[in-house]
Write an enzyme that holds these catalytic residues in place. Structure first.
Site, PDB file in Angstrom:
ATOM      1  N   ARG A 281      -8.130  -3.599 -10.396  1.00  0.00           N
ATOM      2  CA  ARG A 281      -9.116  -2.709 -11.012  1.00  0.00           C
ATOM      3  C   ARG A 281      -9.827  -3.327 -12.206  1.00  0.00           C
ATOM      4  O   ARG A 281     -11.020  -3.100 -12.408  1.00  0.00           O
ATOM      5  CB  ARG A 281      -8.427  -1.392 -11.383  1.00  0.00           C
ATOM      6  CG  ARG A 281      -7.973  -0.661 -10.137  1.00  0.00           C
ATOM      7  CD  ARG A 281      -6.908   0.346 -10.402  1.00  0.00           C
ATOM      8  NE  ARG A 281      -5.663  -0.250 -10.894  1.00  0.00           N
ATOM      9  CZ  ARG A 281      -4.591   0.419 -11.235  1.00  0.00           C
ATOM     10  NH1 ARG A 281      -4.620   1.732 -11.144  1.00  0.00           N
ATOM     11  NH2 ARG A 281      -3.495  -0.186 -11.655  1.00  0.00           N
TER      12      ARG A 281
ATOM     13  N   CYS B  83       0.832  -1.208   0.000  1.00  0.00           N
ATOM     14  CA  CYS B  83       0.000   0.000   0.000  1.00  0.00           C
ATOM     15  C   CYS B  83       0.873   1.267   0.000  1.00  0.00           C
ATOM     16  O   CYS B  83       1.759   1.411   0.839  1.00  0.00           O
ATOM     17  CB  CYS B  83      -0.927  -0.012   1.222  1.00  0.00           C
ATOM     18  SG  CYS B  83      -1.990   1.442   1.231  1.00  0.00           S
TER      19      CYS B  83
HETATM   20  C1  LIG Z   1      -8.477   2.024  -4.315  1.00  0.00           C
HETATM   21  C2  LIG Z   1      -7.510   0.897  -4.202  1.00  0.00           C
HETATM   22  C3  LIG Z   1      -7.457   0.157  -3.026  1.00  0.00           C
HETATM   23  C4  LIG Z   1      -6.557  -0.902  -2.905  1.00  0.00           C
HETATM   24  N1  LIG Z   1      -6.536  -1.637  -1.744  1.00  0.00           N
HETATM   25  C5  LIG Z   1      -5.700  -2.720  -1.647  1.00  0.00           C
HETATM   26  C6  LIG Z   1      -5.687  -3.546  -0.485  1.00  0.00           C
HETATM   27  O1  LIG Z   1      -6.412  -3.330   0.495  1.00  0.00           O
HETATM   28  N2  LIG Z   1      -4.841  -4.600  -0.469  1.00  0.00           N
HETATM   29  C7  LIG Z   1      -4.019  -4.893  -1.531  1.00  0.00           C
HETATM   30  O2  LIG Z   1      -3.279  -5.871  -1.488  1.00  0.00           O
HETATM   31  N3  LIG Z   1      -4.005  -4.118  -2.620  1.00  0.00           N
HETATM   32  C8  LIG Z   1      -4.827  -3.055  -2.707  1.00  0.00           C
HETATM   33  N4  LIG Z   1      -4.803  -2.293  -3.837  1.00  0.00           N
HETATM   34  C9  LIG Z   1      -3.846  -2.601  -4.929  1.00  0.00           C
HETATM   35  C10 LIG Z   1      -4.399  -3.627  -5.908  1.00  0.00           C
HETATM   36  O3  LIG Z   1      -4.642  -4.855  -5.250  1.00  0.00           O
HETATM   37  C11 LIG Z   1      -3.392  -3.884  -7.019  1.00  0.00           C
HETATM   38  O4  LIG Z   1      -2.198  -4.333  -6.448  1.00  0.00           O
HETATM   39  C12 LIG Z   1      -3.109  -2.648  -7.863  1.00  0.00           C
HETATM   40  O5  LIG Z   1      -4.288  -1.934  -8.144  1.00  0.00           O
HETATM   41  C13 LIG Z   1      -2.439  -3.045  -9.191  1.00  0.00           C
HETATM   42  O6  LIG Z   1      -3.161  -4.052  -9.829  1.00  0.00           O
HETATM   43  P1  LIG Z   1      -4.279  -3.779 -10.954  1.00  0.00           P
HETATM   44  O7  LIG Z   1      -3.568  -3.109 -12.098  1.00  0.00           O
HETATM   45  O8  LIG Z   1      -4.779  -5.171 -11.294  1.00  0.00           O
HETATM   46  O9  LIG Z   1      -5.321  -2.906 -10.349  1.00  0.00           O
HETATM   47  C14 LIG Z   1      -5.690  -1.222  -3.981  1.00  0.00           C
HETATM   48  C15 LIG Z   1      -5.757  -0.481  -5.164  1.00  0.00           C
HETATM   49  C16 LIG Z   1      -6.645   0.566  -5.289  1.00  0.00           C
HETATM   50  C17 LIG Z   1      -6.672   1.344  -6.586  1.00  0.00           C
END
Ligand SMILES: Cc1cc2nc3c(=O)[nH]c(=O)nc-3n(C[C@H](O)[C@H](O)[C@H](O)COP(=O)(O)O)c2cc1C
EC number: 1.3.1.-
Length: 315
Positions: free
Chosen positions: A213, A87
């Site tokens: 996402r 995070c």
């Molecule tokens: C609003 C938001 C909240 C997130 N909360 C978490 C979380 O609680 N735990 C976690 O492991 N990753 C969290 N992430 C990160 C996502 O799990 C992921 O690692 C990141 O968005 C990149 O992957 P993606 O391109 O598939 O979204 C969060 C991302 C966003 C945008």
């Protein structure tokens, strides 16, 4: 994802689309007092997640807090506990947690030593970024992880300083593949079925592909990856309605539920042809009738086979 994929979302996603082998529960921060709060239990209680394959995730840099919480989660019946070292939020890293812990490898080493010496009866996995501000950091970070029996290492292929911007740094993880002795989870910018297939090949069939996402944009993404059908417009309509009702019940307020629905539709709209004026109206609407009319207009545009990467931001 914190604030986006809580219990209401997980349950409905699993019921409507399935396809995900595991849902990681947005992070929970254990306190010094060894007891989950009622609010935390609304996400973590086993009955909230019954029938859904979930993994709880903890955010902490104090081993004593992590240890009691992981033990408690083991007693609740969970079969894995994940540590969040990814995070990048300012309030989190300012306290040295999440990806903030990657700046203090000495402290992280002490934390992991204490955690893995504590007879926690549940496998511990880690979700990490590549480093704080330089991809060269990943080598030392991996050296440190390799000292401990992680059940899985999930890598969000970005640095803390990238936040959520720019392209995922795929090559850095590819270069490190031979140095990772754990089951690997690959994460970052996997948006389409083709992206998942390509990552599966390039990363030598990793244990998991984690999607954040894009699963909100294309809730049938994993179903398609496993040979199932794409989402239909009617499925999305029913799913969206169920989410709205679910949030209304959870928050006790239709207005607050609409706020959450706007966040969800920020992503969900990416499975439809681009319609900037209807998109704007989703976020401007104050009354449910306006909100619903804007959604109808978005949905009257064509449904796409793959989600648009509408949330992409340059570095
Ligand atoms: C609003 C938001 C909240 C997130 N909360 C978490 C979380 O609680 N735990 C976690 O492991 N990753 C969290 N992430 C990160 C996502 O799990 C992921 O690692 C990141 O968005 C990149 O992957 P993606 O391109 O598939 O979204 C969060 C991302 C966003 C945008």
């Amino acid at each position: 994802m914190e604030g986006l994929t809580g219990a209401v979302y997980r349950k409905l996603h699993h019921r409507f689309f399935g396809g995900a082998d595991a849902y990681y529960i947005p992070f929970v921060t254990p306190t010094v007092e060894p007891k989950f709060t009622d609010r935390q239990l609304r996400e973590l209680a086993p009955e909230v997640n019954s029938g859904i394959p979930v993994v709880p995730q903890l955010l902490s840099n104090r081993s004593a807090d992590f240890i009691w919480a992981a033990k408690a989660l083991g007693e609740m019946g969970y079969s894995e506990v994940n540590l969040n070292l990814g995070c990048p939020a300012g309030t989190v890293v300012a306290k040295g947690k999440g990806s903030g812990f990657l700046k203090d490898l000495y402290g992280l080493e002490k934390f992991l030593y204490e955690v893995f010496s504590a007879d926690i009866p549940v496998p511990i996995s880690i979700k990490t970024r590549l480093g704080w501000s330089d991809t060269a950091e990943f080598e030392d970070i991996l050296k440190l992880y390799r000292k401990y029996p992680l059940s899985e290492l999930i890598v969000h292929m970005r640095l803390k300083t990238d936040q959520y911007k720019g392209d995922a740094r795929t090559q850095v993880l590819l270069n490190a593949l031979d140095e990772i002795p754990f089951p690997l989870g690959v994460n970052g910018d996997l948006v389409t079925e083709a992206d998942l297939k390509q990552a599966d090949e390039r990363f030598r069939h990793p244990h998991q592909l984690m999607v954040g996402r894009a699963l909100m944009a294309d809730p049938a993404l994993f179903r398609k990856f496993k040979g199932g059908k794409p989402a239909s417009a009617e499925e999305i309509r029913q799913f969206s309605k169920a989410l709205y009702d679910g949030y209304t019940e959870a928050f006790g307020s239709r207005k607050n539920a609409m706020m959450r629905m706007k966040e969800y539709w920020f992503f969900q709209s990416c499975l439809f042809e681009e319609n900037p004026s209807a998109f704007k109206r989703i976020f401007k609407s104050r009354e449910e009738a306006d909100f619903s009319a804007a959604l109808d207009e978005i949905m009257s545009g064509g449904l796409l086979r793959d989600a648009r990467f509408g949330w992409k931001k340059p570095l």
